[in-house]
Design a protein around this motif. Structure first.
Motif, PDB file in Angstrom:
ATOM      1  N   ASP A   1      54.699 -26.909  57.346  1.00  0.00           N
ATOM      2  CA  ASP A   1      53.324 -26.695  56.900  1.00  0.00           C
ATOM      3  C   ASP A   1      53.078 -25.226  56.588  1.00  0.00           C
ATOM      4  O   ASP A   1      52.443 -24.898  55.592  1.00  0.00           O
ATOM      5  CB  ASP A   1      52.326 -27.176  57.960  1.00  0.00           C
ATOM      6  N   ASP A   2      53.563 -24.342  57.441  1.00  0.00           N
ATOM      7  CA  ASP A   2      53.410 -22.908  57.206  1.00  0.00           C
ATOM      8  C   ASP A   2      54.124 -22.488  55.922  1.00  0.00           C
ATOM      9  O   ASP A   2      53.595 -21.698  55.137  1.00  0.00           O
ATOM     10  CB  ASP A   2      53.942 -22.095  58.388  1.00  0.00           C
ATOM     11  N   GLN A   3      55.321 -23.030  55.713  1.00  0.00           N
ATOM     12  CA  GLN A   3      56.068 -22.706  54.499  1.00  0.00           C
ATOM     13  C   GLN A   3      55.354 -23.249  53.267  1.00  0.00           C
ATOM     14  O   GLN A   3      55.256 -22.560  52.251  1.00  0.00           O
ATOM     15  CB  GLN A   3      57.488 -23.266  54.572  1.00  0.00           C
ATOM     16  N   SER A   4      54.829 -24.467  53.361  1.00  0.00           N
ATOM     17  CA  SER A   4      54.099 -25.053  52.238  1.00  0.00           C
ATOM     18  C   SER A   4      52.847 -24.246  51.926  1.00  0.00           C
ATOM     19  O   SER A   4      52.537 -23.989  50.770  1.00  0.00           O
ATOM     20  CB  SER A   4      53.701 -26.497  52.548  1.00  0.00           C
ATOM     21  N   ARG A   5      52.136 -23.864  52.975  1.00  0.00           N
ATOM     22  CA  ARG A   5      50.929 -23.064  52.783  1.00  0.00           C
ATOM     23  C   ARG A   5      51.272 -21.726  52.146  1.00  0.00           C
ATOM     24  O   ARG A   5      50.609 -21.278  51.212  1.00  0.00           O
ATOM     25  CB  ARG A   5      50.217 -22.851  54.121  1.00  0.00           C
ATOM     26  N   LYS A   6      52.320 -21.100  52.607  1.00  0.00           N
ATOM     27  CA  LYS A   6      52.738 -19.806  52.062  1.00  0.00           C
ATOM     28  C   LYS A   6      53.168 -19.961  50.596  1.00  0.00           C
ATOM     29  O   LYS A   6      52.827 -19.121  49.758  1.00  0.00           O
ATOM     30  CB  LYS A   6      53.880 -19.236  52.904  1.00  0.00           C
ATOM     31  N   LEU A   7      53.901 -21.032  50.291  1.00  0.00           N
ATOM     32  CA  LEU A   7      54.285 -21.292  48.901  1.00  0.00           C
ATOM     33  C   LEU A   7      53.054 -21.469  48.017  1.00  0.00           C
ATOM     34  O   LEU A   7      52.992 -20.926  46.907  1.00  0.00           O
ATOM     35  CB  LEU A   7      55.159 -22.551  48.809  1.00  0.00           C
ATOM     36  N   LEU A   8      52.073 -22.222  48.496  1.00  0.00           N
ATOM     37  CA  LEU A   8      50.851 -22.440  47.725  1.00  0.00           C
ATOM     38  C   LEU A   8      50.096 -21.130  47.531  1.00  0.00           C
ATOM     39  O   LEU A   8      49.656 -20.829  46.413  1.00  0.00           O
ATOM     40  CB  LEU A   8      49.947 -23.469  48.403  1.00  0.00           C
ATOM     41  N   GLU A   9      49.958 -20.349  48.589  1.00  0.00           N
ATOM     42  CA  GLU A   9      49.259 -19.066  48.471  1.00  0.00           C
ATOM     43  C   GLU A   9      49.951 -18.159  47.466  1.00  0.00           C
ATOM     44  O   GLU A   9      49.292 -17.513  46.643  1.00  0.00           O
ATOM     45  CB  GLU A   9      49.174 -18.377  49.836  1.00  0.00           C
ATOM     46  N   ASN A  10      51.270 -18.102  47.513  1.00  0.00           N
ATOM     47  CA  ASN A  10      52.020 -17.281  46.562  1.00  0.00           C
ATOM     48  C   ASN A  10      51.855 -17.792  45.139  1.00  0.00           C
ATOM     49  O   ASN A  10      51.700 -17.001  44.198  1.00  0.00           O
ATOM     50  CB  ASN A  10      53.510 -17.230  46.933  1.00  0.00           C
ATOM     51  N   ALA A  11      51.883 -19.109  44.957  1.00  0.00           N
ATOM     52  CA  ALA A  11      51.723 -19.693  43.625  1.00  0.00           C
ATOM     53  C   ALA A  11      50.344 -19.380  43.059  1.00  0.00           C
ATOM     54  O   ALA A  11      50.209 -18.983  41.895  1.00  0.00           O
ATOM     55  CB  ALA A  11      51.952 -21.211  43.681  1.00  0.00           C
ATOM     56  N   LEU A  12      49.318 -19.544  43.886  1.00  0.00           N
ATOM     57  CA  LEU A  12      47.954 -19.260  43.430  1.00  0.00           C
ATOM     58  C   LEU A  12      47.788 -17.783  43.085  1.00  0.00           C
ATOM     59  O   LEU A  12      47.155 -17.441  42.076  1.00  0.00           O
ATOM     60  CB  LEU A  12      46.938 -19.677  44.494  1.00  0.00           C
ATOM     61  N   ALA A  13      48.355 -16.923  43.908  1.00  0.00           N
ATOM     62  CA  ALA A  13      48.277 -15.483  43.641  1.00  0.00           C
ATOM     63  C   ALA A  13      48.994 -15.127  42.345  1.00  0.00           C
ATOM     64  O   ALA A  13      48.489 -14.312  41.552  1.00  0.00           O
ATOM     65  CB  ALA A  13      48.862 -14.697  44.813  1.00  0.00           C
ATOM     66  N   ASP A  14      50.154 -15.728  42.109  1.00  0.00           N
ATOM     67  CA  ASP A  14      50.893 -15.460  40.868  1.00  0.00           C
ATOM     68  C   ASP A  14      50.079 -15.852  39.639  1.00  0.00           C
ATOM     69  O   ASP A  14      49.988 -15.089  38.672  1.00  0.00           O
ATOM     70  CB  ASP A  14      52.225 -16.220  40.853  1.00  0.00           C
ATOM     71  N   VAL A  15      49.492 -17.036  39.671  1.00  0.00           N
ATOM     72  CA  VAL A  15      48.701 -17.503  38.524  1.00  0.00           C
ATOM     73  C   VAL A  15      47.482 -16.612  38.327  1.00  0.00           C
ATOM     74  O   VAL A  15      47.168 -16.207  37.200  1.00  0.00           O
ATOM     75  CB  VAL A  15      48.282 -18.980  38.714  1.00  0.00           C
ATOM     76  N   THR A  16      46.800 -16.291  39.405  1.00  0.00           N
ATOM     77  CA  THR A  16      45.602 -15.455  39.313  1.00  0.00           C
ATOM     78  C   THR A  16      45.935 -14.079  38.763  1.00  0.00           C
ATOM     79  O   THR A  16      45.243 -13.578  37.866  1.00  0.00           O
ATOM     80  CB  THR A  16      44.930 -15.326  40.697  1.00  0.00           C
TER      81      THR A  16
END
Length: 167
Positions: A47-62
């Motif tokens: 879950d922590d890894q998934s959350r971190k992946l999502l946060e990184n993905a959102l930051a990259d797009v933004t």
């Protein structure tokens, strides 16, 4: 005496077998308990890894969308908006510019990143559209003269007011 000795040996043997059985049951219980704890910890790590992946993905797009909108604003969008206001260009050209930014963001973001966002938010395209709209709004808010054809100084404004019948 032999009968007592045989009975005592059998009793000791039964007690010893009971203790071994009880020790085995406790060992099984603790192994099961540790396995459950390990499963919970593993799920938490995932879950922590998934959350971190999502946060990184959102930051990259933004970051990418904000950068592209800012660059487009400096090179094309501001002049195009002024041309649309003056009637020299079609609003469709602004829509085409937005589509161009969208396509650039989508082509620059890795498929894995798109999949992470899709899995967690439902639609990558909808998210990118929202990020681009937010970036455009921020650019417009950060430039107070963006709706004016040119900056007007306070002294010049007062002079123009006086010329048109003001005091």
């Amino acid at each position: 005496m032999e009968i007592i000795q045989t009975a005592l040996t059998e009793t000791m043997l039964r007690i010893l077998l009971g203790i071994i059985t009880l020790a085995g049951a406790y060992a099984t219980y603790y192994l099961h308990l540790n396995a459950s704890k390990l499963k919970v910890q593993t799920a938490q790590i995932k879950d922590d890894q998934s959350r971190k992946l999502l946060e990184n993905a959102l930051a990259d797009v933004t970051n990418l969308a904000t950068t592209l909108v800012g660059a487009m604003e400096q090179t094309t969008a501001k002049e195009l908006r002024e041309a649309v206001k003056a009637g020299k260009a079609s609003p469709d050209e602004l829509k085409a510019l937005s589509a161009k930014i969208f396509n650039e963001v989508k082509s620059e973001i890795a498929p894995e990143t798109q999949r992470v966002i899709q899995d967690n938010l439902g639609s990558f395209d909808t998210y990118v559209d929202a990020v681009i709209e937010d970036a455009v709004r921020k650019v417009k808010q950060s430039d107070p003269y963006i709706t004016l054809s040119e900056p007007i100084a306070v002294g010049q404004l007062m002079t123009e007011i006086k010329e048109y019948g003001g005091q």
